[in-house]
Scaffold this active site. Structure first.
Site, mmCIF file in Angstrom:
data_model
loop_
_atom_site.group_PDB
_atom_site.id
_atom_site.type_symbol
_atom_site.label_atom_id
_atom_site.label_comp_id
_atom_site.label_asym_id
_atom_site.label_seq_id
_atom_site.Cartn_x
_atom_site.Cartn_y
_atom_site.Cartn_z
ATOM 1 N N ASP A 134 -35.263 -92.290 -89.841
ATOM 2 C CA ASP A 134 -33.911 -92.088 -88.869
ATOM 3 C C ASP A 134 -33.841 -90.636 -89.633
ATOM 4 O O ASP A 134 -34.699 -89.539 -89.612
ATOM 5 C CB ASP A 134 -32.371 -92.356 -90.544
ATOM 6 C CG ASP A 134 -31.940 -91.779 -89.976
ATOM 7 O OD1 ASP A 134 -30.997 -92.433 -89.365
ATOM 8 O OD2 ASP A 134 -30.595 -90.840 -90.673
ATOM 9 N N LYS A 180 -29.610 -90.430 -83.635
ATOM 10 C CA LYS A 180 -27.821 -89.462 -83.628
ATOM 11 C C LYS A 180 -28.273 -89.088 -82.483
ATOM 12 O O LYS A 180 -28.355 -88.189 -81.951
ATOM 13 C CB LYS A 180 -27.771 -89.598 -84.717
ATOM 14 C CG LYS A 180 -28.313 -89.493 -85.851
ATOM 15 C CD LYS A 180 -27.395 -89.416 -87.258
ATOM 16 C CE LYS A 180 -28.102 -89.542 -88.615
ATOM 17 N NZ LYS A 180 -29.003 -88.877 -88.897
ATOM 18 N N TYR A 183 -31.232 -82.770 -86.069
ATOM 19 C CA TYR A 183 -32.443 -82.458 -86.680
ATOM 20 C C TYR A 183 -33.224 -81.510 -86.442
ATOM 21 O O TYR A 183 -34.255 -81.159 -86.850
ATOM 22 C CB TYR A 183 -32.868 -83.324 -87.309
ATOM 23 C CG TYR A 183 -31.764 -84.628 -88.053
ATOM 24 C CD1 TYR A 183 -30.388 -84.110 -88.393
ATOM 25 C CD2 TYR A 183 -31.820 -86.021 -88.745
ATOM 26 C CE1 TYR A 183 -29.494 -84.857 -89.303
ATOM 27 C CE2 TYR A 183 -31.034 -86.717 -89.492
ATOM 28 C CZ TYR A 183 -30.057 -86.168 -89.487
ATOM 29 O OH TYR A 183 -29.025 -86.813 -90.453
ATOM 30 N N HIS A 211 -22.977 -89.409 -84.359
ATOM 31 C CA HIS A 211 -23.973 -88.491 -85.421
ATOM 32 C C HIS A 211 -22.236 -88.315 -86.260
ATOM 33 O O HIS A 211 -22.023 -88.350 -87.954
ATOM 34 C CB HIS A 211 -24.291 -87.320 -85.072
ATOM 35 C CG HIS A 211 -25.062 -86.695 -86.406
ATOM 36 N ND1 HIS A 211 -26.520 -86.184 -85.855
ATOM 37 C CD2 HIS A 211 -24.565 -86.714 -87.450
ATOM 38 C CE1 HIS A 211 -26.414 -85.258 -87.161
ATOM 39 N NE2 HIS A 211 -26.352 -85.813 -88.394
HETATM 40 P P1 NAP Z 1 -31.501 -86.990 -99.992
HETATM 41 O O1 NAP Z 1 -32.590 -88.307 -99.769
HETATM 42 O O2 NAP Z 1 -30.682 -88.272 -100.612
HETATM 43 O O3 NAP Z 1 -32.181 -86.905 -101.151
HETATM 44 C C1 NAP Z 1 -33.291 -85.853 -100.331
HETATM 45 C C2 NAP Z 1 -33.342 -84.561 -101.519
HETATM 46 O O4 NAP Z 1 -34.366 -85.172 -102.404
HETATM 47 C C3 NAP Z 1 -34.686 -83.939 -100.575
HETATM 48 O O5 NAP Z 1 -34.776 -82.723 -101.495
HETATM 49 C C4 NAP Z 1 -35.979 -84.567 -101.719
HETATM 50 O O6 NAP Z 1 -37.101 -83.499 -101.888
HETATM 51 C C5 NAP Z 1 -35.455 -84.458 -102.671
HETATM 52 N N1 NAP Z 1 -36.678 -85.924 -103.663
HETATM 53 C C6 NAP Z 1 -36.442 -87.166 -102.687
HETATM 54 N N2 NAP Z 1 -36.868 -88.141 -103.165
HETATM 55 C C7 NAP Z 1 -36.959 -87.242 -104.521
HETATM 56 C C8 NAP Z 1 -37.313 -87.612 -105.327
HETATM 57 N N3 NAP Z 1 -38.153 -89.316 -106.072
HETATM 58 N N4 NAP Z 1 -37.163 -87.486 -106.955
HETATM 59 C C9 NAP Z 1 -37.403 -86.131 -106.892
HETATM 60 N N5 NAP Z 1 -36.036 -85.480 -105.821
HETATM 61 C C10 NAP Z 1 -36.293 -85.874 -104.977
HETATM 62 O O7 NAP Z 1 -31.112 -86.630 -99.308
HETATM 63 P P2 NAP Z 1 -29.798 -86.460 -97.472
HETATM 64 O O8 NAP Z 1 -31.479 -85.292 -97.320
HETATM 65 O O9 NAP Z 1 -29.277 -85.995 -97.971
HETATM 66 O O10 NAP Z 1 -30.085 -87.923 -96.921
HETATM 67 C C11 NAP Z 1 -31.185 -89.009 -96.196
HETATM 68 C C12 NAP Z 1 -31.016 -88.597 -95.171
HETATM 69 O O11 NAP Z 1 -29.907 -89.537 -94.690
HETATM 70 C C13 NAP Z 1 -31.076 -87.647 -94.094
HETATM 71 O O12 NAP Z 1 -32.989 -87.474 -93.706
HETATM 72 C C14 NAP Z 1 -30.960 -87.778 -93.048
HETATM 73 O O13 NAP Z 1 -31.910 -89.366 -92.543
HETATM 74 C C15 NAP Z 1 -29.821 -88.679 -93.125
HETATM 75 N N6 NAP Z 1 -28.743 -88.299 -93.279
HETATM 76 C C16 NAP Z 1 -27.358 -88.129 -92.422
HETATM 77 C C17 NAP Z 1 -26.071 -87.498 -92.527
HETATM 78 C C18 NAP Z 1 -25.447 -87.730 -91.315
HETATM 79 O O14 NAP Z 1 -24.477 -86.662 -91.049
HETATM 80 N N7 NAP Z 1 -25.218 -88.820 -90.969
HETATM 81 C C19 NAP Z 1 -26.244 -86.001 -93.088
HETATM 82 C C20 NAP Z 1 -27.287 -85.464 -94.125
HETATM 83 C C21 NAP Z 1 -28.319 -87.091 -94.345
HETATM 84 P P3 NAP Z 1 -38.627 -83.231 -101.147
HETATM 85 O O15 NAP Z 1 -38.111 -83.300 -99.499
HETATM 86 O O16 NAP Z 1 -39.138 -82.367 -101.936
HETATM 87 O O17 NAP Z 1 -38.778 -85.085 -101.891
#
Ligand code: NAP
Length: 296
Positions: free
Chosen positions: A45, A75, A50, A108
Site C-alpha cells: 500500500d 492513492k 508518500y 486518499h
Molecule cells: P502502523 O503500521 O500501525 O505502525 C507503524 C509503526 O510501527 C512504525 O513506527 C513501525 O516502525 C512500527 N512497527 C512496525 N511493526 C512493529 C512491530 N512488530 N513492533 C513494534 N513496532 C512496530 O502505522 P502507519 O504507518 O500509520 O499505518 C500503516 C500504513 O497505513 C501506512 O504505512 C500507510 O500505507 C497507510 N496509512 C494510510 C493513511 C491514510 O490516510 N489513508 C494514513 C496513515 C497510514 P519501524 O518501521 O521502525 O518498524
C-alpha cells in the site's frame, strides 16, 4: 504458504495483510518492499503523497516475483482531484511504479469543501476501472455521510474504504456503513502507529503498550502487534502494517498460526475510545491542496 485473502465486491482477491510504506524514507522503501515480498507478503500500500511510488516499483522488480502475483494499491492525492486531473494522476502513478495496471486505486481522503472535485475524481476512477487500467477502486478516510453522498452521485460501490483503525480507534459507525454497502474496511495504523508517531505530541497513549494486549500476547507467545493484526484478520478487515525493519516485517506476517478466542476479541474491542488519533477528514488544511504531485 499463500496469504489468506478477502474477496472484494467485484470478485477481485486482496491479500489480508499488506505492507504499508507511509513515512518509509525513499532510500529505505525499496529494501522494505523487497524484504516483505521475500517474506511472503503479496500486497503493498503506497500513495502519491508518500513520494515513494518509484522505490516501491524498484523493490517489486528487485524481488524477482512476478508482477501478476503482487497486489499494488496506491492513492490519488487531493491536489489531483477532478476528472482529467485524476486520469492524469493514474498516469503519474503507473509511470513511477513502472506498471501498466493497478490492483486498487483509491481517493486518499474526501475533500468536503471541494466535493464536486471529489466526485469527479471518483468518476475518473470509474472510467479507469471500465477501461481495465485498474482492477478495483475505492476510497480512504470516508465517513458514513461521505459514502452516502458518493453513492448518490456515482455508480460503482467502492471496493475498499481505508480508515484509521486500531484498538483505541475502531470507528464502528464507519465499519457498519462499509459493511452495509459491501465495502471492505481496510485498517490504516493497524498496529496503532499513529498513537506513537514521533513528534505528534507526548500525551497520546501508545496502544502498543496497552496491558490488555500484552496479557493476550503473553498467553499466545506472540507480540502486541501480532495480536492486533490477528484481531483485524479474524474480524474481516484488511490490514497494512508499516515497517522498514526486516525483523518486524517478518513478525507482522507471522500471524497465521494462532487464533484469538471470542473473549480475547471482546477484550480488544473494549479498548475503543471512540476517538481518532489522526486528523478529522472534515477538517481541511489549505496546505493539503498546495502539495503538487510530481510528474515523475
Ligand atoms: P502502523 O503500521 O500501525 O505502525 C507503524 C509503526 O510501527 C512504525 O513506527 C513501525 O516502525 C512500527 N512497527 C512496525 N511493526 C512493529 C512491530 N512488530 N513492533 C513494534 N513496532 C512496530 O502505522 P502507519 O504507518 O500509520 O499505518 C500503516 C500504513 O497505513 C501506512 O504505512 C500507510 O500505507 C497507510 N496509512 C494510510 C493513511 C491514510 O490516510 N489513508 C494514513 C496513515 C497510514 P519501524 O518501521 O521502525 O518498524
Amino acid at each position: 504458504m499463500a496469504t489468506p485473502t478477502f474477496t472484494l465486491n467485484n470478485g477481485v482477491e486482496i491479500p489480508a495483510i499488506g505492507l504499508g510504506v507511509y513515512q518509509s524514507a525513499p532510500d529505505e522503501t525499496a529494501a522494505a518492499v523487497e524484504a516483505a515480498l521475500r517474506t511472503g507478503y503479496r500486497h503493498i500500500d503506497t500513495a502519491a503523497a508518500y513520494r515513494n511510488e518509484r522505490q516501491v516499483g524498484e523493490g517489486i522488480r528487485a524481488s524477482g516475483i512476478d508482477r501478476a502475483e503482487i497486489f499494488i494499491e496506491t492513492k490519488v492525492w487531493v491536489s489531483d482531484f477532478g476528472y482529467d486531473e485524476t486520469l492524469h494522476a493514474f498516469e503519474k502513478a503507473t509511470r513511477k511504479l513502472g506498471v501498466d495496471q493497478l490492483d486498487l486505486l483509491i481517493l486518499h481522503q474526501p475533500a468536503p469543501s471541494r466535493w464536486e472535485k471529489t466526485v469527479a475524481a471518483y468518476k475518473a476512477l470509474e472510467t479507469l476501472l471500465a477501461d481495465g487500467r485498474v482492477r478495483s477502486i475505492g476510497v480512504s478516510n470516508f465517513k458514513p455521510e461521505h459514502l452516502a453522498n458518493l453513492a448518490d452521485a456515482t455508480d460503482v460501490v467502492p471496493a475498499v474504504n481505508q480508515i484509521e483503525l486500531h484498538p483505541y480507534s475502531a470507528q464502528r459507525a464507519t465499519q457498519v456503513a462499509d459493511a452495509e454497502r459491501g465495502i471492505l474496511t481496510q485498517a490504516w495504523s493497524p498496529i496503532g502507529g499513529i498513537t506513537f508517531y514521533p513528534g505528534w505530541g507526548e500525551q497520546r497513549r501508545n496502544v502498543m503498550e496497552d496491558p490488555a494486549l500484552a496479557a493476550i500476547a503473553g498467553a499466545h507467545g506472540k507480540t502486541a502487534a501480532q495480536v492486533m493484526l490477528r484481531w483485524h484478520l479474524q474480524q474481516g478487515r484488511s490490514a497494512i502494517p508499516k515497517s522498514t525493519n526486516p525483523a518486524r516485517i517478518a513478525e507482522n506476517f507471522d500471524i497465521f498460526d494462532f487464533e484469538l478466542d471470542d473473549a480475547q476479541l471482546a477484550q480488544i474491542d473494549a479498548l475503543d475510545t471512540d476517538r481518532r488519533s489522526g486528523p478529522d477528514p472534515d477538517v481541511e488544511r489549505a496546505e493539503m491542496f498546495d502539495m503538487p504531485i510530481a510528474e515523475d
